[in-house]
Write an enzyme that holds these catalytic residues in place. Sequence first.
Site, PDB file in Angstrom:
ATOM      1  N   LYS A 128      27.565 -83.875  -9.416  1.00 57.94           N
ATOM      2  CA  LYS A 128      26.812 -83.731 -10.675  1.00 57.94           C
ATOM      3  C   LYS A 128      25.316 -83.855 -10.421  1.00 57.94           C
ATOM      4  O   LYS A 128      24.513 -83.027 -10.861  1.00 57.94           O
ATOM      5  CB  LYS A 128      27.230 -84.790 -11.692  1.00 57.94           C
ATOM      6  CG  LYS A 128      26.299 -84.868 -12.914  1.00 57.94           C
ATOM      7  CD  LYS A 128      26.744 -85.927 -13.900  1.00 57.94           C
ATOM      8  CE  LYS A 128      26.327 -87.297 -13.583  1.00 57.94           C
ATOM      9  NZ  LYS A 128      24.949 -87.646 -13.958  1.00 57.94           N
ATOM     10  N   ASN A 129      24.927 -84.897  -9.701  1.00 56.95           N
ATOM     11  CA  ASN A 129      23.501 -85.186  -9.541  1.00 56.95           C
ATOM     12  C   ASN A 129      22.788 -84.293  -8.539  1.00 56.95           C
ATOM     13  O   ASN A 129      21.599 -84.456  -8.304  1.00 56.95           O
ATOM     14  CB  ASN A 129      23.303 -86.668  -9.216  1.00 56.95           C
ATOM     15  CG  ASN A 129      23.659 -87.523 -10.419  1.00 56.95           C
ATOM     16  OD1 ASN A 129      23.783 -87.021 -11.540  1.00 56.95           O
ATOM     17  ND2 ASN A 129      23.854 -88.810 -10.201  1.00 56.95           N
ATOM     18  N   ARG A 189      19.594 -86.912 -20.330  1.00 58.45           N
ATOM     19  CA  ARG A 189      18.235 -87.226 -19.875  1.00 58.45           C
ATOM     20  C   ARG A 189      17.755 -86.291 -18.785  1.00 58.45           C
ATOM     21  O   ARG A 189      16.575 -85.987 -18.656  1.00 58.45           O
ATOM     22  CB  ARG A 189      18.188 -88.631 -19.293  1.00 58.45           C
ATOM     23  CG  ARG A 189      18.552 -89.769 -20.187  1.00 58.45           C
ATOM     24  CD  ARG A 189      18.502 -91.033 -19.378  1.00 58.45           C
ATOM     25  NE  ARG A 189      17.250 -91.090 -18.659  1.00 58.45           N
ATOM     26  CZ  ARG A 189      16.095 -91.453 -19.216  1.00 58.45           C
ATOM     27  NH1 ARG A 189      16.068 -91.768 -20.474  1.00 58.45           N
ATOM     28  NH2 ARG A 189      14.976 -91.472 -18.532  1.00 58.45           N
ATOM     29  N   CYS A 201      18.478 -95.486 -22.540  1.00 57.57           N
ATOM     30  CA  CYS A 201      19.919 -95.272 -22.680  1.00 57.57           C
ATOM     31  C   CYS A 201      20.618 -96.602 -22.450  1.00 57.57           C
ATOM     32  O   CYS A 201      19.962 -97.615 -22.201  1.00 57.57           O
ATOM     33  CB  CYS A 201      20.404 -94.186 -21.723  1.00 57.57           C
ATOM     34  SG  CYS A 201      20.659 -94.757 -20.054  1.00 57.57           S
ATOM     35  N   ARG A 207      14.415 -96.706 -18.854  1.00 51.68           N
ATOM     36  CA  ARG A 207      14.270 -95.496 -18.021  1.00 51.68           C
ATOM     37  C   ARG A 207      13.031 -94.663 -18.354  1.00 51.68           C
ATOM     38  O   ARG A 207      13.134 -93.489 -18.739  1.00 51.68           O
ATOM     39  CB  ARG A 207      15.531 -94.658 -18.097  1.00 51.68           C
ATOM     40  CG  ARG A 207      16.773 -95.445 -17.701  1.00 51.68           C
ATOM     41  CD  ARG A 207      18.029 -94.634 -17.742  1.00 51.68           C
ATOM     42  NE  ARG A 207      18.131 -93.696 -16.636  1.00 51.68           N
ATOM     43  CZ  ARG A 207      19.191 -92.905 -16.429  1.00 51.68           C
ATOM     44  NH1 ARG A 207      20.198 -92.943 -17.272  1.00 51.68           N
ATOM     45  NH2 ARG A 207      19.237 -92.075 -15.415  1.00 51.68           N
ATOM     46  N   ASP A 257      25.336 -96.353  -8.910  1.00 55.21           N
ATOM     47  CA  ASP A 257      26.379 -95.587  -9.603  1.00 55.21           C
ATOM     48  C   ASP A 257      27.785 -95.954  -9.150  1.00 55.21           C
ATOM     49  O   ASP A 257      28.752 -95.411  -9.675  1.00 55.21           O
ATOM     50  CB  ASP A 257      26.149 -94.086  -9.416  1.00 55.21           C
ATOM     51  CG  ASP A 257      24.879 -93.606 -10.114  1.00 55.21           C
ATOM     52  OD1 ASP A 257      24.430 -92.491  -9.827  1.00 55.21           O
ATOM     53  OD2 ASP A 257      24.329 -94.381 -10.920  1.00 55.21           O
ATOM     54  N   ARG A 298      31.195 -86.475 -18.933  1.00 56.80           N
ATOM     55  CA  ARG A 298      29.881 -86.062 -18.460  1.00 56.80           C
ATOM     56  C   ARG A 298      29.820 -85.947 -16.949  1.00 56.80           C
ATOM     57  O   ARG A 298      29.055 -85.160 -16.400  1.00 56.80           O
ATOM     58  CB  ARG A 298      28.813 -87.062 -18.919  1.00 56.80           C
ATOM     59  CG  ARG A 298      28.674 -87.170 -20.432  1.00 56.80           C
ATOM     60  CD  ARG A 298      27.455 -87.940 -20.778  1.00 56.80           C
ATOM     61  NE  ARG A 298      26.319 -87.417 -20.023  1.00 56.80           N
ATOM     62  CZ  ARG A 298      25.158 -88.056 -19.953  1.00 56.80           C
ATOM     63  NH1 ARG A 298      25.017 -89.217 -20.553  1.00 56.80           N
ATOM     64  NH2 ARG A 298      24.160 -87.542 -19.261  1.00 56.80           N
TER      65      ARG A 298
END
Length: 449
Positions: free
Chosen positions: A22-23, A91, A115, A120, A305, A397
């Site tokens: 994802k990132n 974001r 969040c 952040r 994470d 997500r």
Amino acid sequence: MDKIVISGGRTLNGTVRTSGAKNAALPILIATLLAPGEHRLANVPELADVSSTLSLLGRIGCPSLVNGSIRLDTSRIAFSEAPYDVVRKMRASVLVLGPLLARCGQAKVSLPGGCAIGTRPIDQHLKGLEALGCRFELSGGYIHGHVDDLVGADIQLDMPTVTGTENIVMAATLARGTTILRNAAREPEIVDLCNFLISLGARIEGAGTDTLVIEGVSRLRPATRAYRILPDRIEAGTYLCAGAMAGGDVTVTDCEPEHLQPLLRKLEAAGCTIDTTATSLRIRRDGPLKGVDVRTEPHPGFPTDMQAQLMAVLSRAEGASIVEETIFENRFMHAAELKRMGAVVETRGRVATVRGVESLTGAAVMASDLRASAALVIAGLSAAGRTEVLRTYHLDRGYDDMVGKLRGLGAAIARVPDDLHDPAALDEAMGLAPTPGAGSSTSEARATA
Ligand code: EPZ
């Protein structure tokens, strides 16, 4: 709305494939804005955040086609804007700032609020882009950015921010002259973004180190040959933690073990056996889990994470474990929910003390953010009875078909409407044969020893 139901106490056995990261996928999709034309991307995970990014790019004027791989046409930019209703959901949308400024000389992006895990701020993003010549105004909740001439600069970040590094690198690829970015983030997803940009013709050195040198070029060309997104180390790590928690024999394939070293060391110290090949990791556990201390840090330290998922594992480990969260100021929301399942966790600011318990008990729990929801699913796999994880949209997500993948490993898990409460129907959904005369699934499975 859906919920995830789990009947715990089964060991996990088998193989699970890692999806694309994802990132890495989000910044790479957005980086296509830098090179007008049709791009092709492969191994893009099927996630809500990817759909949000494609819809944002669509609103900017860049249509896409998804059939296995992704085709994205960035020939035309109609609107250099990321509206509030998109940014508030994701974001990472703020990543359009650098590319839009570099491509169009202007950008209007909704200022991302805080969040669940922290405030952040994006001050470092703006500081870096200002050093390249951009000017910003904040009005009506939007950042209005302009630049006449993007010029390379020597930039020192106050902290190795991941998306901050990405935003600045993307803009610097089309700046006049050289940019040196110091104290840059070193995450594998940043290396993947840099490799993608280099495949478009960018000149970047030092990817993966804390100093990036970007030699600006006048234009970039589209990725006509499909660029393959790197495997998701956090998803792979999550399934390793599921295997550690539930016991059994789990092999995670199509991953890059090198990217998971900090987690592997912790799982081995906790009593797991891990076999590694070039692209897979096999985890087994013969004896009880043992407590370990962990402190999150920027890569190559232990990833924030993975903190929640490891805390879930440590909730059943012998002895005490100290978990220190140094990246985000409010990333222990899962602790209160784990306590609802019988875990013993005491949090003080950014430090949590986890005292391992014999067993957890299934309960209805509430997900507060993406990784917290994964931790609650992991806890549910080993808890006696049924666990119900609410607010599954958090999970969607960042996890590509987690329920299907865990079922493939033998878990009794299902995704059902959140107003479904009939025990027999829930058992059926989880693939549990109804036990004659028994109301619920508890008689089916006992907590793993
Ligand atoms: C990225 O977020 C990831 N998101 C996060 O993953 C991850 O937790 C985080 O990096 C850290 O590894 C994506 O890549 C899309 P940061 P990012 O900027 O870039 C402070 C997940 O679960 N900071 O590296 O937003 C900030 O407040 C998500 O997949 C500033 O003060 O994180 C934080 O305390 C969650 N000013 C720290 O730095 C800035 O301008 C690190 O944040 C920027 C950051």
